[in-house]
Motif scaffolding. Structure first.
Motif, PDB file in Angstrom:
ATOM      1  N   SER A 209      -8.698 -15.391  31.538  1.00 48.19           N
ATOM      2  CA  SER A 209      -8.036 -16.293  32.782  1.00 48.19           C
ATOM      3  C   SER A 209      -7.959 -17.600  32.558  1.00 48.19           C
ATOM      4  O   SER A 209      -6.899 -18.169  32.912  1.00 48.19           O
ATOM      5  CB  SER A 209      -8.904 -15.891  34.080  1.00 48.19           C
ATOM      6  OG  SER A 209      -8.729 -14.246  34.389  1.00 48.19           O
ATOM      7  N   GLY A 212      -4.934 -18.697  30.861  1.00 44.39           N
ATOM      8  CA  GLY A 212      -3.873 -18.243  31.312  1.00 44.39           C
ATOM      9  C   GLY A 212      -2.902 -16.829  31.142  1.00 44.39           C
ATOM     10  O   GLY A 212      -1.968 -16.546  31.361  1.00 44.39           O
ATOM     11  N   MET A 219      -7.172 -16.069  42.671  1.00 45.40           N
ATOM     12  CA  MET A 219      -7.645 -16.393  41.550  1.00 45.40           C
ATOM     13  C   MET A 219      -9.181 -16.028  41.225  1.00 45.40           C
ATOM     14  O   MET A 219     -10.081 -16.281  42.544  1.00 45.40           O
ATOM     15  CB  MET A 219      -7.452 -17.988  41.444  1.00 45.40           C
ATOM     16  CG  MET A 219      -6.029 -18.224  40.993  1.00 45.40           C
ATOM     17  SD  MET A 219      -5.949 -19.814  40.666  1.00 45.40           S
ATOM     18  CE  MET A 219      -6.162 -20.896  42.313  1.00 45.40           C
ATOM     19  N   ARG A 223      -9.794 -18.480  36.216  1.00 48.27           N
ATOM     20  CA  ARG A 223      -8.310 -18.775  36.504  1.00 48.27           C
ATOM     21  C   ARG A 223      -8.339 -20.171  37.212  1.00 48.27           C
ATOM     22  O   ARG A 223      -7.708 -20.814  36.905  1.00 48.27           O
ATOM     23  CB  ARG A 223      -7.727 -17.557  37.384  1.00 48.27           C
ATOM     24  CG  ARG A 223      -6.252 -17.828  37.744  1.00 48.27           C
ATOM     25  CD  ARG A 223      -5.311 -17.614  36.793  1.00 48.27           C
ATOM     26  NE  ARG A 223      -3.970 -18.039  37.068  1.00 48.27           N
ATOM     27  CZ  ARG A 223      -3.059 -17.488  37.880  1.00 48.27           C
ATOM     28  NH1 ARG A 223      -3.389 -16.156  38.429  1.00 48.27           N
ATOM     29  NH2 ARG A 223      -1.755 -18.004  37.784  1.00 48.27           N
TER      30      ARG A 223
END
Length: 270
Positions: A209, A212, A219, A223
């Protein structure tokens, strides 16, 4: 009587505490948290606070780790049981398959599975998985081999016990021996293996994450950290990045302490 080591309790309490914190702060009362957060607002989206992102991300990362750890543990246990019940050539074939999957690099394989899964979802062939289900499935597909190898070795050790030999001599079949005599001895080890999968699953998801590759929404911590590069550049990153890093480290530390201590305890039992 075997005592659970102190560090196992510390790890379990840390996991439970973080889970309760993420539930209360990230899921039940996010609005209250937004108005009292001392860390300010997200640079990318001024309508949400850093606390919302951090504790919301903690909830998602913990949920991914628990779901992926449980699924990979069940898959590994099923393969190990099938191998021991079958024996002979079938067991050797299954073990070679386990070795082949175990040799694959987790992060790279999960990245490939994420890209392939997202392409299928974009084409309308995702089967309703969604980003969360796709991540859990990807982690389980690369994470079952380790538990399968550990369960198979533990079953082979337990089958050497005298009471198992006596049960077989009295006519007990493989499924009966597995269910009645082996499973009660295997359960603590299953818990330790499940907890041992948590750090790996959480870190793999966070890595994928962070770069990306995964479309985790809401999220996860990984992320969140991956999208905070603006804070790193313009603010030094401490206000935005350190809380997420701290929660991620505590989460992995709790799972590692609990699994290592319980794993050591179960090894001393046999």
């Amino acid at each position: 009587m075997n005592r659970i080591p102190l560090r196992a309790w510390v790890g379990l309490l840390l996991l439970v505490g973080l889970g309760a914190l993420s539930l209360v702060a990230g899921r039940l009362f996010p609005e209250a948290l937004a108005h009292t957060c001392p860390l300010g607002w997200d640079l990318n989206r001024p309508d949400r606070s850093v606390c919302e992102l951090a504790f919301g991300g903690l909830w998602v990362s913990l949920a991914v780790g628990l779901a992926a750890g449980a699924l990979s543990t069940v898959l590994g246990l099923g393969v190990a049981a099938l191998a021991r019940l079958s024996g002979g050539v079938t067991e050797q074939v299954l073990l070679r398959a386990v070795d082949a999957v175990f040799a694959l690099p987790d992060v790279l394989v999960v990245m490939v599975l994420q890209l392939a899964g997202q392409s299928l979802m974009d084409a309308g062939m995702g089967g309703g998985l969604g980003p969360f289900g796709l991540m859990v499935t990807s982690l389980a597909l690369v994470g079952w081999a380790g538990p399968a190898r550990m369960f198979r070795d533990r079953l082979a050790t337990l089958e050497g016990q005298e009471y198992v030999a006596a049960a077989r001599a009295l006519g007990g079949g493989g499924p009966h021996v597995l269910r009645v005599h082996l499973w009660p001895m295997l359960r603590p080890f299953v818990l330790a293996v499940f907890l041992s999968r948590l750090p790996n699953a959480i870190l793999t998801e966070s890595t994928v994450s962070f770069f990306g590759i995964a479309r985790m929404e809401p999220m996860s911590l990984g992320r969140y950290l991956g999208t905070s590069y603006a804070a790193l550049i313009y603010e030094g990153g401490g206000r935005v990045v350190i809380p997420a890093w701290g929660l991620l480290v505590l989460l992995v530390l709790g799972a590692s302490l609990a699994s290592q201590a319980l794993g050591g305890g179960t090894r001393r039992q046999v």
